[in-house]
Design a protein around this motif. Structure first.
Motif, mmCIF file in Angstrom:
data_model
loop_
_atom_site.group_PDB
_atom_site.id
_atom_site.type_symbol
_atom_site.label_atom_id
_atom_site.label_comp_id
_atom_site.label_asym_id
_atom_site.label_seq_id
_atom_site.Cartn_x
_atom_site.Cartn_y
_atom_site.Cartn_z
ATOM 1 N N TYR A 69 23.321 -5.524 -4.569
ATOM 2 C CA TYR A 69 22.466 -6.533 -3.948
ATOM 3 C C TYR A 69 23.183 -7.878 -3.913
ATOM 4 C CZ TYR A 69 18.682 -3.215 -4.747
ATOM 5 O OH TYR A 69 17.894 -2.100 -4.743
ATOM 6 N N LEU A 71 22.731 -12.021 -3.583
ATOM 7 C CA LEU A 71 21.728 -13.007 -3.964
ATOM 8 C C LEU A 71 21.518 -13.967 -2.806
ATOM 9 C CD1 LEU A 71 23.795 -12.614 -6.700
ATOM 10 C CD2 LEU A 71 21.772 -13.678 -7.619
ATOM 11 N N LYS A 92 12.630 -9.710 -7.165
ATOM 12 C CA LYS A 92 13.545 -8.993 -6.271
ATOM 13 C C LYS A 92 13.585 -9.585 -4.853
ATOM 14 C CE LYS A 92 11.982 -5.212 -8.608
ATOM 15 N NZ LYS A 92 11.351 -3.951 -8.648
ATOM 16 N N LEU A 95 16.817 -11.024 -3.607
ATOM 17 C CA LEU A 95 17.919 -10.081 -3.419
ATOM 18 C C LEU A 95 17.896 -9.491 -2.015
ATOM 19 C CD1 LEU A 95 17.629 -7.981 -6.709
ATOM 20 C CD2 LEU A 95 19.102 -9.954 -6.288
#
Length: 171
Positions: A69, A71, A92, A95
């Motif tokens: 993932y 950021l 999340k 992400l």
């Protein structure tokens, strides 16, 4: 997890840089196994060139996939490997999964895992690439990682050419 450096490899071969790789568990109270990873030239720790979150999951055939993932706000996370609780305030939604970039690891023996991305599934536009590959081997106290980018003709446009970076655990 821990802090790893490619210092020994860089000292032996000038085509490799001394890179730091910091990997810490985050969101330990949430479901799943999540890691924050930060890589930088060892002499430029405050300017990482790669910041990622990995989620480890079981995959088919006894494999483990390390999903990757990006950021959405990398700049606020610089150096936060020293303060993993920082991520507790985030969820999340910050992400963005790098689809097709998961690394599929198999257990080689009691102390070693090895694997890679699949085919040309990991899209990349870095330095003219159209896709990237990663080959990873994890041993006690060491991570070997070979990341490369290739253009649409299959010619390498970034990454090490001789083999993976060898990171030795320091902390």
């Amino acid at each position: 997890t821990g802090s790893f450096y490619s210092e020994a490899q860089a000292a032996k071969d000038s085509s490799y840089f001394n890179i730091s790789l910091h990997m810490v568990p985050i969101w330990e109270d949430k479901p799943g196994d999540w890691l924050y990873v930060e890589q930088a030239l060892a002499r430029m720790q405050n300017k990482p060139y790669r910041q990622r979150v990995y989620k480890l999951e079981k995959a088919d055939g006894g494999q483990i996939v390390s999903k990757v993932y990006k950021l959405r706000k990398e700049e606020v996370c610089v150096g936060k490997w020293k303060e993993p609780k920082f991520f507790d305030a985030m969820d999340k939604s910050f992400l963005e999964e790098r689809e097709g970039c998961g690394v599929f690891l198999k257990k080689i023996n009691d102390q070693e895992f090895s694997g890679s991305t699949i085919d040309k599934n990991c899209g990349s536009t870095l330095r003219g690439a159209s896709y990237a590959t990663s080959i990873v081997t994890i041993r006690p106290g060491q991570i070997e990682s070979w990341d490369q980018g290739f253009d649409e003709k299959g010619e390498q446009v970034w990454g090490a050419t001789k083999g993976g970076y060898i990171f030795d655990k320091k902390e």
